[in-house]
Structures are given as structure tokens and as C-alpha cells.
Write a protein that holds these residues in place. Structure first.
Motif, PDB file in Angstrom:
ATOM      1  N   THR A 295      61.776 -21.420 -38.325  1.00 45.88           N
ATOM      2  CA  THR A 295      60.834 -22.292 -39.030  1.00 45.88           C
ATOM      3  C   THR A 295      61.360 -23.737 -39.090  1.00 45.88           C
ATOM      4  O   THR A 295      60.665 -24.687 -38.692  1.00 45.88           O
ATOM      5  N   ASN A 296      62.556 -23.879 -39.585  1.00 44.47           N
ATOM      6  CA  ASN A 296      63.118 -25.235 -39.729  1.00 44.47           C
ATOM      7  C   ASN A 296      63.489 -25.849 -38.380  1.00 44.47           C
ATOM      8  O   ASN A 296      63.505 -27.072 -38.247  1.00 44.47           O
TER       9      ASN A 296
ATOM     10  N   GLY B 201      58.682 -20.071 -54.272  1.00 44.19           N
ATOM     11  CA  GLY B 201      59.983 -19.418 -54.136  1.00 44.19           C
ATOM     12  C   GLY B 201      61.176 -20.347 -54.083  1.00 44.19           C
ATOM     13  O   GLY B 201      62.300 -19.875 -53.871  1.00 44.19           O
TER      14      GLY B 201
ATOM     15  N   THR C 165      65.134 -22.272 -47.968  1.00 43.22           N
ATOM     16  CA  THR C 165      65.735 -22.033 -49.284  1.00 43.22           C
ATOM     17  C   THR C 165      66.598 -20.781 -49.253  1.00 43.22           C
ATOM     18  O   THR C 165      66.333 -19.834 -48.522  1.00 43.22           O
TER      19      THR C 165
ATOM     20  N   GLN D 133      56.883 -19.418 -45.198  1.00 45.58           N
ATOM     21  CA  GLN D 133      56.974 -18.572 -44.006  1.00 45.58           C
ATOM     22  C   GLN D 133      56.365 -17.216 -44.333  1.00 45.58           C
ATOM     23  O   GLN D 133      56.802 -16.544 -45.280  1.00 45.58           O
TER      24      GLN D 133
ATOM     25  N   ASN E  47      57.988 -17.569 -50.202  1.00 47.52           N
ATOM     26  CA  ASN E  47      56.969 -17.498 -51.273  1.00 47.52           C
ATOM     27  C   ASN E  47      56.508 -18.910 -51.604  1.00 47.52           C
ATOM     28  O   ASN E  47      57.325 -19.845 -51.601  1.00 47.52           O
TER      29      ASN E  47
ATOM     30  N   SER F 148      68.498 -23.155 -39.428  1.00 49.20           N
ATOM     31  CA  SER F 148      67.368 -22.236 -39.354  1.00 49.20           C
ATOM     32  C   SER F 148      67.864 -20.864 -38.925  1.00 49.20           C
ATOM     33  O   SER F 148      68.594 -20.753 -37.945  1.00 49.20           O
ATOM     34  N   SER F 149      67.471 -19.829 -39.651  1.00 47.01           N
ATOM     35  CA  SER F 149      67.819 -18.457 -39.230  1.00 47.01           C
ATOM     36  C   SER F 149      66.758 -17.910 -38.285  1.00 47.01           C
ATOM     37  O   SER F 149      67.083 -17.237 -37.309  1.00 47.01           O
ATOM     38  N   THR F 150      65.490 -18.167 -38.615  1.00 46.56           N
ATOM     39  CA  THR F 150      64.425 -17.498 -37.863  1.00 46.56           C
ATOM     40  C   THR F 150      63.417 -18.467 -37.232  1.00 46.56           C
ATOM     41  O   THR F 150      62.345 -18.045 -36.827  1.00 46.56           O
TER      42      THR F 150
ATOM     43  N   SER G 131      61.726 -24.765 -46.397  1.00 45.11           N
ATOM     44  CA  SER G 131      60.787 -23.652 -46.263  1.00 45.11           C
ATOM     45  C   SER G 131      61.247 -22.510 -47.160  1.00 45.11           C
ATOM     46  O   SER G 131      62.410 -22.461 -47.573  1.00 45.11           O
TER      47      SER G 131
HETATM   48  C1  LIG Z   1      69.701 -14.824 -48.545  1.00 46.61           C
HETATM   49  C2  LIG Z   1      68.290 -15.324 -48.556  1.00 46.61           C
HETATM   50  C3  LIG Z   1      67.768 -15.843 -49.707  1.00 46.61           C
HETATM   51  C4  LIG Z   1      66.443 -16.281 -49.750  1.00 46.61           C
HETATM   52  N1  LIG Z   1      65.950 -16.768 -50.914  1.00 46.61           N
HETATM   53  C5  LIG Z   1      64.627 -17.052 -50.992  1.00 46.61           C
HETATM   54  C6  LIG Z   1      64.057 -17.453 -52.234  1.00 46.61           C
HETATM   55  O1  LIG Z   1      64.732 -17.568 -53.246  1.00 46.61           O
HETATM   56  N2  LIG Z   1      62.729 -17.722 -52.254  1.00 46.61           N
HETATM   57  C7  LIG Z   1      61.938 -17.594 -51.157  1.00 46.61           C
HETATM   58  O2  LIG Z   1      60.749 -17.823 -51.246  1.00 46.61           O
HETATM   59  N3  LIG Z   1      62.472 -17.266 -49.942  1.00 46.61           N
HETATM   60  C8  LIG Z   1      63.791 -16.986 -49.858  1.00 46.61           C
HETATM   61  N4  LIG Z   1      64.327 -16.618 -48.649  1.00 46.61           N
HETATM   62  C9  LIG Z   1      63.484 -16.646 -47.444  1.00 46.61           C
HETATM   63  C10 LIG Z   1      63.787 -17.845 -46.576  1.00 46.61           C
HETATM   64  O3  LIG Z   1      63.806 -19.047 -47.294  1.00 46.61           O
HETATM   65  C11 LIG Z   1      62.791 -17.962 -45.419  1.00 46.61           C
HETATM   66  O4  LIG Z   1      62.929 -16.826 -44.633  1.00 46.61           O
HETATM   67  C12 LIG Z   1      63.063 -19.228 -44.648  1.00 46.61           C
HETATM   68  O5  LIG Z   1      62.398 -20.256 -45.301  1.00 46.61           O
HETATM   69  C13 LIG Z   1      62.729 -19.219 -43.187  1.00 46.61           C
HETATM   70  O6  LIG Z   1      63.291 -20.378 -42.582  1.00 46.61           O
HETATM   71  P1  LIG Z   1      63.903 -20.305 -41.113  1.00 46.61           P
HETATM   72  O7  LIG Z   1      62.908 -19.579 -40.252  1.00 46.61           O
HETATM   73  O8  LIG Z   1      64.088 -21.722 -40.698  1.00 46.61           O
HETATM   74  O9  LIG Z   1      65.205 -19.550 -41.170  1.00 46.61           O
HETATM   75  C14 LIG Z   1      65.653 -16.195 -48.586  1.00 46.61           C
HETATM   76  C15 LIG Z   1      66.204 -15.692 -47.404  1.00 46.61           C
HETATM   77  C16 LIG Z   1      67.508 -15.252 -47.384  1.00 46.61           C
HETATM   78  C17 LIG Z   1      68.060 -14.711 -46.105  1.00 46.61           C
END
Ligand SMILES: Cc1cc2nc3c(=O)[nH]c(=O)nc-3n(C[C@H](O)[C@H](O)[C@H](O)COP(=O)(O)O)c2cc1C
Length: 199
Positions: free
Chosen positions: A14-15, A124, A83, A168, A121, A10-12, A118
Motif C-alpha cells: 500500500t505505502n 484504526g 500504522t 487497506q 480500519n 511497506s509490508s504489503t 495507511s
Molecule cells: C503488527 C501490526 C499492527 C497493526 N496495527 C494496526 C492498527 O492498530 N490499526 C489498523 O487499522 N491496522 C493495523 N495494522 C494493519 C496495517 O496498518 C495495514 O495492513 C497497513 O496499513 C498496510 O500497509 P502496507 O501494505 O504498506 O504494508 C497492523 C498491522 C500489523 C502487521
């Protein structure tokens, strides 16, 4: 009682939250749970350019890092990942790819595996990420368990039968759909199948 590892990236946050809900549901069944984070491999400069990523990174340093031993320990594994362009994050891929030794010894076989995801979009990449991830699990010889539509929570959480997934918000980073119960149902289902396979 079966042992379930919850392995997430997870970066932010959610996961991470989804992993914690899964842990709660596993413990409530009486099974053993262990939440571990996949090692962060992004450069510090990339993390620093996103304040939410930097904050979450610092806040979760005390969560143990996932190792091969966690796979050996577990009867079942729930993976959770955002994703990245419709695919699993490189951090998860790296973790999968360094398990060649375990795989060669047959130690990834018969793990009951399920995954969550997650995206920013609604269309997405939720499903694509899970399907791409499950391909690697087939190579592991894992027993893939998905939620399908086996619980009413599917219909209020976005209805992803491959694994619970959430959108998200691009406005404030919160979760758009209410997926807590879907995550917990998926976790209970993993325990149920793991009990049948390994109990
Ligand atoms: C490099 C990168 C690529 C991403 N690609 C997509 C994507 O193709 N489609 C989408 O809806 N979100 C995309 N995202 C958004 C992330 O999936 C979303 O911020 C993430 O689900 C949050 O999860 P987390 O809070 O656990 O990190 C991308 C984010 C990053 C940093």
C-alpha cells in the motif's frame, strides 16, 4: 530545482504504491525525486507467515534502501508508512533513531517534511500514526507541511488533513478510498513549499 526523497516502509504494497504516486507527481513538477525503502528489519520467519508480505518483500528488493545520505541529499522528504498499533512501524523508527549523528550536526534541520499513512480500519490509527511521527520531525527541526484541506481531493479521499492516508481492505488488500489525487496534491504542495524554502 528542489530534491525530494520519498522514504517509505511497506509490508504489503500500500505505502509502496503511495510512494510511487508521490514520485510521479514530484517528477511532473520538474523537481528531482528519489524513492527509497526503509530497510526491512523483521525476521524472515515473520515475513514468511504472511504470503502478501513475503511477495511484496521479494518484489521490491531492487528498490534502493534508505540511508542518511538520502536525508542530506534531500531538500524535502515525504515519508509513507502503515500504522502499527497507532504508531509508526519499528522499521521507520529504527531509521529515524539512527540519524542521531546527522541531527547533532544540524543536518536534519529545515528539511521540508510531510507524511502519509495507511491502516486496516477507518479509525484504526491513521491520524495517530502521523501525529506521533511528526513529533520526531519537530525534534529534527523539520518544516512540517501537511495537506490540510487545500485541495478538493481531501474530500474524496477520506479527508485526513495531517497527511494522506488510506484504509487497506481486510478482504483483498486493496485500497478502500481513492487517494491517488490526494497523494499527488500532497507531493506538489511539498515541492511548492520546498521551492520557497530552498529554491
Ligand atoms: C503488527 C501490526 C499492527 C497493526 N496495527 C494496526 C492498527 O492498530 N490499526 C489498523 O487499522 N491496522 C493495523 N495494522 C494493519 C496495517 O496498518 C495495514 O495492513 C497497513 O496499513 C498496510 O500497509 P502496507 O501494505 O504498506 O504494508 C497492523 C498491522 C500489523 C502487521
Amino acid at each position: 530545482m528542489v530534491k525530494v526523497a520519498v522514504i517509505y516502509y511497506s509490508s504489503t504494497g500500500t505505502n509502496y504504491q503511495m510512494a510511487k504516486w508521490a514520485e510521479q507527481a514530484i517528477i511532473e513538477t520538474g523537481a528531482e525525486a528519489k524513492v527509497v525503502r526503509v530497510e526491512e528489519t523483521a525476521p524472515a520467519a515473520a515475513i514468511a507467515q504472511n504470503p502478501a508480505w513475503q511477495k511484496h518483500h521479494e518484489e521490491t528488493q531492487d528498490v534502493p534502501v534508505a540511508h542518511s545520505e538520502d536525508i542530506i541529499w534531500a531538500d524535502a522528504i515525504i515519508f509513507s508508512m502503515p500504522t502499527r498499533f497507532g504508531n509508526m512501524p519499528s522499521q521507520i523508527k529504527q531509521f529515524i533513531d539512527i540519524q542521531g549523528g546527522l541531527w547533532a550536526q544540524g543536518k536534519t534541520a529545515n528539511k521540508v517534511v510531510s507524511a502519509m499513512s495507511s491502516a486496516s480500519n477507518p479509525h484504526g490509527g491513521h491520524e495517530g500514526t502521523l501525529l506521533n511521527f511528526y513529533t520526531s520531525m519537530m525534534h529534527w527541526g523539520a518544516i512540517i507541511v501537511t495537506p490540510g484541506y487545500t485541495d478538493a481531493s481531501a474530500y474524496t479521499s477520506g479527508g485526513n488533513p495531517y497527511g494522506t492516508s488510506v484504509t487497506q481492505s481486510q478482504q483483498d488488500g486493496s485500497m478502500v478510498e481513492d487517494v491517488e489525487e490526494a497523494v499527488k496534491h500532497q507531493a506538489r504542495r511539498v515541492v511548492e513549499v520546498a521551492n520557497k524554502v530552498h529554491g
